[in-house]
Motif scaffolding. Structure first.
Motif: not given
Lengths: 653, 176
Positions: A546, A550-551, A576-577, A580, B101
């Motif tokens: 991570s 971003y992860d 990229y949370p 999404g 989500k």
């Protein structure tokens, strides 16, 4: 507060653009030098205000002011600073502000630097530049205000589209716009020349640096975009014939044809109306490109948010600008009389024929881009035109143009002899054929076309080098004289030679990557191997991690050629949370002879990774060739030529 | 005659303008969805935190309804929210929500603050059902007919204009 100040500065810019659009005509009528000076000052002040407005928007992005709508939609507090700034032009409103900023920049340059230019031409061009500026700032203020507030302000933003979070893309739009919008000066100068009724050698000399600078920027921008697609999209390709790529490619083709035919006007005062038409169309295609991206008429990776009022506004703008210029062309162009005549075998004819090939190729791109829309308009069917169409229409038209290119550089102006030229180029021709034969012998790729590509690239390079050698009289003179001649080569010639070598290198790169590519796909677990020809790809490690925004899922690979390790590459899938979405950072190892390119898909249920492995021969040559094009353009622009005595005379008059 | 040739570029350009104008009237929002006129995908989603009942494809049958994909993280969803609340208040058509989500609990907090326009809500934290529906982003709205088939897909926030001019007419049509 900053948002309101920025908005206000933009409106002041709008008012000044209106002044700039009106005053020149009054000034010309009254023959008042004060009004001329005023126009210049206004053009510079207009740039100042828009620049201030742009800085204000940048500030809002940097401090993450989430009471401003575009900041909310395109930024996020956890984003690195560079991408906060890039977020300014990563959206419709901000990029439109950048668009008008660059337009004003070119206007200001025309006002300041154009003082060597014929006053009647410059002042008219400034007026037209003012009209374009007024129309687009109006569009910005009324349909796409970048400073609009949002209430209530959310705590955090939506983040910039992660695909755009790449250094290549930070600079791609500004350069592309410098090219697109830079062509506006060519447009303004062409219309001004028509209004003035003087399209001559001096006009050609005045307009040339503007066309070349825009072309350099456009080349660089397109190159960056292609480089970005290659590294970031993870499809292993570098050009996708995407409608928006085409939208930047068409003005590029027009600009390319334009500065070639400008040479003919400059040297021989022929092809005048054709050249003026090209100057108008080059920027017209930039405008059509802008319309394509922003009207919502098509959906694409590049397209901005859809809003029908914007589309209608832009279409009206487009119609007035292009329609006006073309009407002027229809009215005034018949009065342009060529001074020189030339025989069918001459440099002029060669350039003319090459021009026709380039423009025909451009029209096939235009048709391919708009045909789906056309079908939708008539029948309601949605179709898409893909790479195969472009490959079978565009390439066959460009090939004769490229074959000619190798020879035309040696053709003299006015009248030449084909026999003489072919005789001069005998070494180039023979070496190209020998290189082709050698490649066919050692690396046969099951395709005659592939060998043809190699011969073509070598032929262009050979023709260019022969020309260079003849210019400096390499054969039979002392080395000192040769060197002094080389140093004193005119910039226009040297630039041309460099750019043509760039073309040769690009032709070779395209040939290499299209015909000698090796690829394979497979599902891999840690320790698994994948084979392609002599090459072996091994997955050493795969792990999750991570980063700041971003992860990631990373794969470490080793590549063998036979038993020898040639490269270790790292591939990342980034998630990229905030938005999404996912991106792929392809693992690329470049060598002189080509790239090793690894990309991967999502992890399957059993933990295996879908891996795509390419060997892309000569790929780095593509970027090198593009850089040669830009350097060539710059050398030709800067080292142009001193104004001849004739030019001085007419300025005095 | 030769003079007329110089007007050829503008004549061609006029054609291009007409065609662009026609192109502009086409709505790219109406993306062709492969699911149009097909039964909605089978699904059975758990409730979001603080709610008793989830959402399954069985709930969609018998009445014309809307499926709205949203999330507490989605800024554009705030834009359409007042319109959805209005629909709920006047009992025009049931809206089923798919909370896409969202971290656990966030959806419920958002609904408590903004108001709940949904008849039933399913929690799609993993985004699996959204994939089956071919969702490209939030908000997205599907119109489902009495037999549970997807009949229309709208991408983007439902503004009052979109509701009056596009979605409501389709709902009316399907009720016949």
């Amino acid at each position: 507060m900053i948002a309101e100040i920025g908005h206000f500065a933009l409106i002041l810019g709008l008012v000044l653009a209106l002044v700039q659009a009106l005053v020149p005509w009054w000034g010309l009528r009254a023959n008042n030098p004060l009004l001329v000076r005023l126009t210049e000052r206004v053009a510079i002040a207009q740039f100042g205000f828009i620049f201030f407005s742009f800085l204000a928007l940048t500030y809002l992005f940097v401090v993450s002011d989430f009471s401003v709508a575009v900041v909310v939609q395109n930024s996020h507090t956890t984003k690195p600073l560079m991408y906060k700034i890039a977020g300014v032009w990563g959206n419709h409103e901000g990029s439109m502000l950048l668009w008008v900023l660059i337009l004003a920049l070119f206007g200001a340059f025309l006002a300041r630097r154009g003082s060597k230019m014929r006053a009647g031409l410059r002042i008219r061009a400034l007026g037209i530049q003012g009209m374009i500026g007024f129309a687009f700032i109006l569009f910005l203020v009324f349909t796409s205000n970048p400073f609009a507030r949002i209430f209530p302000a959310p705590l955090d933003g939506l983040g910039l589209n992660p695909l755009l979070q790449d250094p290549g893309l930070v600079f791609h739009p500004p350069f592309l716009y410098l090219g697109y919008v830079g062509l506006s000066t060519a447009f303004s100068l062409a219309a001004a020349g028509l209004l003035e009724g003087k399209i001559d050698r001096i006009w050609a000399r005045h307009i040339r640096p503007w066309v070349l600078s825009a072309w350099c920027f456009l080349t660089f921008g397109i190159g960056l975009g292609s480089w970005w697609a290659y590294h970031e999209l993870g499809w292993g390709g570098w050009w996708f014939w995407d409608p928006v790529e085409n939208a930047s490619f068409m003005p590029w083709l027009f600009a390319t044809a334009l500065f070639h035919s400008l040479r003919v006007v400059e040297k021989r005062e022929a092809l005048k109306s054709w050249t003026v038409l090209l100057a108008i169309l080059a920027f017209s295609f930039s405008l059509i490109g802008t319309f394509l991206v922003r009207s919502g008429i098509l959906t694409s990776v590049h397209a901005f948010a859809v809003d029908p009022t914007r589309g209608v506004f832009l279409l009206v703008l487009l119609t007035l600008a292009i329609g006006g210029a073309l009407a002027l062309f229809g009215y005034r162009a018949p009065k342009l009389k060529p001074l020189g005549s030339f025989s069918p075998v001459s440099r002029e004819s060669g350039i003319m024929i090459n021009n026709l090939f380039i423009i025909s190729a451009c029209l096939t791109v235009f048709l391919g881009t708009f045909y789906p829309l056309f079908v939708d308009a008539l029948t309601g069917n949605k179709i898409s035109v893909g790479a195969p169409y472009f490959n079978i229409t565009f390439l066959p038209i460009m090939i004769p143009a490229l074959v000619l290119l190798g020879a035309v550089v040696r053709l003299p102006w006015k009248k030449g002899s084909l026999k003489q030229v072919l005789y001069e180029l005998r070494f180039a021709l023979i070496s190209a054929l020998v290189i082709g034969a050698l490649v066919a012998w050692f690396f046969w790729a099951d395709s005659v076309v592939a060998i043809g590509g190699v011969v073509l690239g070598a032929w262009i390079a050979g023709g260019t080098l022969t020309d260079l050698a003849k210019r400096i009289r390499l054969k039979g003179s002392p080395i000192k004289d040769v060197l002094s001649r080389a140093v004193r080569l005119p910039g226009a010639f040297l630039g041309m030679a460099i750019a043509h070598l760039g073309v040769a290198v690009i032709v070779l790169a395209i040939t290499g990557v299209s015909f000698w590519r090796v690829e394979t796909i497979g599902m891999m677990d840690i320790g698994d191997q994948l084979h392609a020809g002599n090459l072996t790809l091994k997955l050493d490690k795969a792990f999750l991690g991570s980063e700041e925004n971003y992860d990631l899922l990373q794969g470490d690979f080793t590549i063998w050629d036979g038993t020898e390790v040639v490269a270790a590459v790292v591939v990342q899938k980034r998630f990229y949370p905030v938005r999404g979405t996912e991106t792929t950072e392809a693992g690329i190892h470049s060598t002189f002879w080509g790239d090793y390119y690894v990309t991967m898909g999502p992890q399957a249920e059993d933990g295996k990774l879908a891996v795509h492995f390419f060997r892309n021969p000569l790929m780095p040559w593509m970027w090198f060739g593009a850089i040669l094009l830009v350097i060539g353009g710059m050398v030709a622009m800067i080292g142009g030529h001193k104004p001849s005595s004739k030019a001085k005379e007419s300025k005095a008059s | 005659m030769k003079r007329l040739g110089f007007y050829l570029p503008i004549a061609i350009f006029a054609g291009v303008v007409i065609y662009l104008a026609v192109g502009l009237t086409l709505d790219p929002h109406k993306l062709p969805s492969t699911l149009i006129d097909k039964p909605a995908p089978e699904f059975d989603l758990p409730p979001i935190e603080g709610f008793e009942q989830g959402l399954s494809s069985q709930d969609l049958k018998g009445e014309v309804s809307l499926i709205n994909i949203w999330g507490s993280w989605c800024v554009s969803c705030i834009i359409e929210h007042p319109v959805l609340m209005e629909i709920k208040k006047n009992n025009i058509v049931p809206i089923y929500g798919i909370d896409w989500k969202d971290p656990p609990g966030e959806g419920a907090v958002w609904l408590k603050k903004e108001g709940n326009p949904y008849t039933l809500i399913g929690d799609d934290a993993a985004g699996r059902v959204a994939i089956d529906f071919g969702v490209t982003g939030a908000p997205e709205t599907f119109i489902i007919d009495k037999e549970g088939r997807i009949r229309y897909k709208y991408i983007g926030p439902i503004t009052p204009e979109v509701w009056n001019e596009i979605i409501f007419p389709v709902v009316e049509e399907l009720r016949k």
